[in-house]
Motif scaffolding. Structure first.
Motif, PDB file in Angstrom:
ATOM      1  N   PHE A  48      -8.695  -1.373   4.764  1.00  0.00           N
ATOM      2  CA  PHE A  48      -7.765  -2.345   5.351  1.00  0.00           C
ATOM      3  C   PHE A  48      -6.947  -1.695   6.468  1.00  0.00           C
ATOM      4  N   LEU A  49      -6.384  -0.520   6.200  1.00  0.00           N
ATOM      5  CA  LEU A  49      -5.550   0.154   7.192  1.00  0.00           C
ATOM      6  C   LEU A  49      -6.358   0.531   8.434  1.00  0.00           C
TER       7      LEU A  49
ATOM      8  N   GLU B  62       0.617   5.379   8.732  1.00  0.00           N
ATOM      9  CA  GLU B  62      -0.458   5.757   7.816  1.00  0.00           C
ATOM     10  C   GLU B  62      -0.177   7.117   7.185  1.00  0.00           C
ATOM     11  N   LYS B  63       0.284   8.072   7.988  1.00  0.00           N
ATOM     12  CA  LYS B  63       0.574   9.408   7.473  1.00  0.00           C
ATOM     13  C   LYS B  63       1.773   9.381   6.519  1.00  0.00           C
ATOM     14  N   ASP B  64       2.822   8.639   6.889  1.00  0.00           N
ATOM     15  CA  ASP B  64       3.995   8.542   6.033  1.00  0.00           C
ATOM     16  C   ASP B  64       3.630   7.961   4.666  1.00  0.00           C
ATOM     17  N   VAL B  65       2.798   6.931   4.667  1.00  0.00           N
ATOM     18  CA  VAL B  65       2.374   6.287   3.421  1.00  0.00           C
ATOM     19  C   VAL B  65       1.541   7.260   2.593  1.00  0.00           C
ATOM     20  N   GLU B  66       0.642   7.966   3.264  1.00  0.00           N
ATOM     21  CA  GLU B  66      -0.196   8.949   2.568  1.00  0.00           C
ATOM     22  C   GLU B  66       0.658  10.065   1.960  1.00  0.00           C
TER      23      GLU B  66
ATOM     24  N   ILE C 187       0.847  -1.193   0.000  1.00  0.00           N
ATOM     25  CA  ILE C 187       0.000   0.000   0.000  1.00  0.00           C
ATOM     26  C   ILE C 187       0.881   1.240   0.000  1.00  0.00           C
ATOM     27  N   GLY C 188       0.577   2.177  -0.877  1.00  0.00           N
ATOM     28  CA  GLY C 188       1.346   3.413  -0.943  1.00  0.00           C
ATOM     29  C   GLY C 188       1.454   3.937  -2.352  1.00  0.00           C
ATOM     30  N   GLU C 189       2.079   5.087  -2.471  1.00  0.00           N
ATOM     31  CA  GLU C 189       2.246   5.729  -3.773  1.00  0.00           C
ATOM     32  C   GLU C 189       3.293   4.986  -4.610  1.00  0.00           C
ATOM     33  N   ASP C 190       3.008   4.839  -5.895  1.00  0.00           N
ATOM     34  CA  ASP C 190       3.959   4.173  -6.793  1.00  0.00           C
ATOM     35  C   ASP C 190       5.282   4.918  -6.856  1.00  0.00           C
TER      36      ASP C 190
ATOM     37  N   VAL D 213       4.317   0.439   2.101  1.00  0.00           N
ATOM     38  CA  VAL D 213       4.344  -0.589   3.146  1.00  0.00           C
ATOM     39  C   VAL D 213       3.851  -1.907   2.576  1.00  0.00           C
ATOM     40  N   ARG D 214       4.622  -2.946   2.824  1.00  0.00           N
ATOM     41  CA  ARG D 214       4.180  -4.302   2.487  1.00  0.00           C
ATOM     42  C   ARG D 214       3.832  -5.018   3.793  1.00  0.00           C
TER      43      ARG D 214
END
Length: 273
Positions: A164-165, A119-123, A87-90, A129-130
C-alpha cells in the motif's frame, strides 16, 4: 374471316387481357406485402434500437451501482466498513492522520518531498499513520480517477501495508501523477501499469483482478464519506491529537510542510506536545 372466327379472336384477346390483369394484380399485391414487411421490420428495428439506447441510458454506471454494493473491506483495516487504515508499530504512542486525494497535485508534491521520511519514521516506530482518502476532485474537476485510485489502493492494502505504501508513493510520483484536470486514474489499465513499479504488485493477478472488478469500489466510497465527515477542507492535511499540523515559513505564513526538513521539525514539536 367468318363471324365465328372473329368472335373467337375477340374472346381469346379478352381472355389474354384478363389473365394479364390477374398476373399484374398478383405482382402488385406481392410488392405491397414486401414493402409493408420491410417497413414493419424497419420500425421494429428502430424501436428496438431506441429501446436498447433507453435501456443503456437508464443502466446505472459502475459507480452508481457501487453505492448499493456490498462493502468488501481490504485486509489490514479496522473500524466500520474497514475505513480505519492505520500503519505502524503498535508500540508507537501517537498517530499522524494524513488526508489525501489521489488526484491532488499538492498531495503529489507533498509525497515527493516528504513521503519517504514518513515511511522511515513509521518503520522506526516514531509514530503510526492513519490514512484517510478523499475523492472531492472527481466532483470539482469532473471524473472518476480519485475514486478509482482509492479502490486500487484498497486492492494494494489487501496485499500488504508495505505494498500500500509503495503503491501510494508510485501514484504520487513525478513520473506517474497527472495534472489535476487529467482523469488518468479512471483507467484500470493505467493503475495496473503503475503497480508494476511495486514488487509485491507486479504481475499480481489477484491485485489486478480486484482493480478490474472494482472489488473495493464501495469501500472507496465509504472512505470518501469518512473524509467528508471529518471537517477537513483540503488536502494534504496533517493532524495529530486532533490538532492540525502546519509548518511555520520564513515569511510568517503557515501551511502544510512540503520538505523533509519542514516536516521533521513540525512532527518533532507535535510529538513533544
Amino acid at each position: 374471316m367468318s363471324k365465328r372466327n372473329s368472335q373467337a379472336a375477340k374472346t381469346a384477346a379478352r381472355e389474354r387481357l384478363r389473365a394479364e390483369r390477374e398476373r399484374q394484380a398478383k405482382k402488385d399485391k406481392m410488392r405491397r406485402q414486401v414493402i409493408v414487411g420491410v417497413s414493419v421490420v424497419g420500425v421494429l428495428a428502430a424501436a428496438g434500437g431506441v429501446g436498447w439506447a433507453v435501456m443503456q441510458a437508464s443502466k446505472p454506471s459502475a459507480w452508481e451501482a457501487a453505492k448499493t454494493a456490498k462493502v468488501v473491506a481490504p485486509a489490514n483495516t479496522s473500524g466500520k466498513n474497514g475505513t480505519t487504515v492505520v500503519i505502524g508499530e503498535d508500540s508507537a504512542k501517537k498517530t499522524l492522520e494524513l488526508y489525501e486525494d489521489p488526484r491532488c497535485p499538492v498531495c503529489a508534491s507533498f509525497e515527493q518531498g516528504v513521503g519517504k521520511t514518513i515511511e522511515k519514521d513509521v518503520e522506526d516506530g516514531k509514530y503510526k499513520v492513519r490514512f484517510v482518502g478523499a475523492s472531492f476532485i472527481d466532483n470539482a474537476a469532473q471524473g472518476e480517477g480519485s475514486k478509482n485510485a482509492l479502490s486500487a489502493l484498497g486492492a494494494a492494502l489487501n496485499v500488504s501495508p508495505e505494498a500500500f505504501l509503495k503503491y501510494k508513493s508510485a501514484l504520487y510520483s513525478a513520473e506517474h501523477h497527472p495534472e489535476e484536470t487529467d482523469d488518468k486514474f479512471k483507467d484500470d489499465s493505467a493503475l495496473i501499469d503503475i503497480a508494476n513499479d511495486v514488487p509485491e504488485l507486479k504481475g499480481n493477478k489477484k491485485f489486478q483482478k480486484a482493480v478490474e472488478d472494482g472489488t473495493y469500489d464501495r469501500w472507496a466510497l465509504e472512505m470518501s464519506d469518512v473524509f467528508q465527515k471529518s471537517g477537513v477542507e483540503g488536502t494534504p492535511t496533517l493532524k495529530m491529537d486532533g490538532k492540525k499540523l502546519e509548518a511555520e515559513f520564513p515569511d510568517g505564513q503557515k501551511g502544510t510542510p512540503m520538505t523533509a526538513e519542514q516536516f521533521t521539525k513540525t512532527i518533532d514539536a507535535a510529538l513533544k506536545g
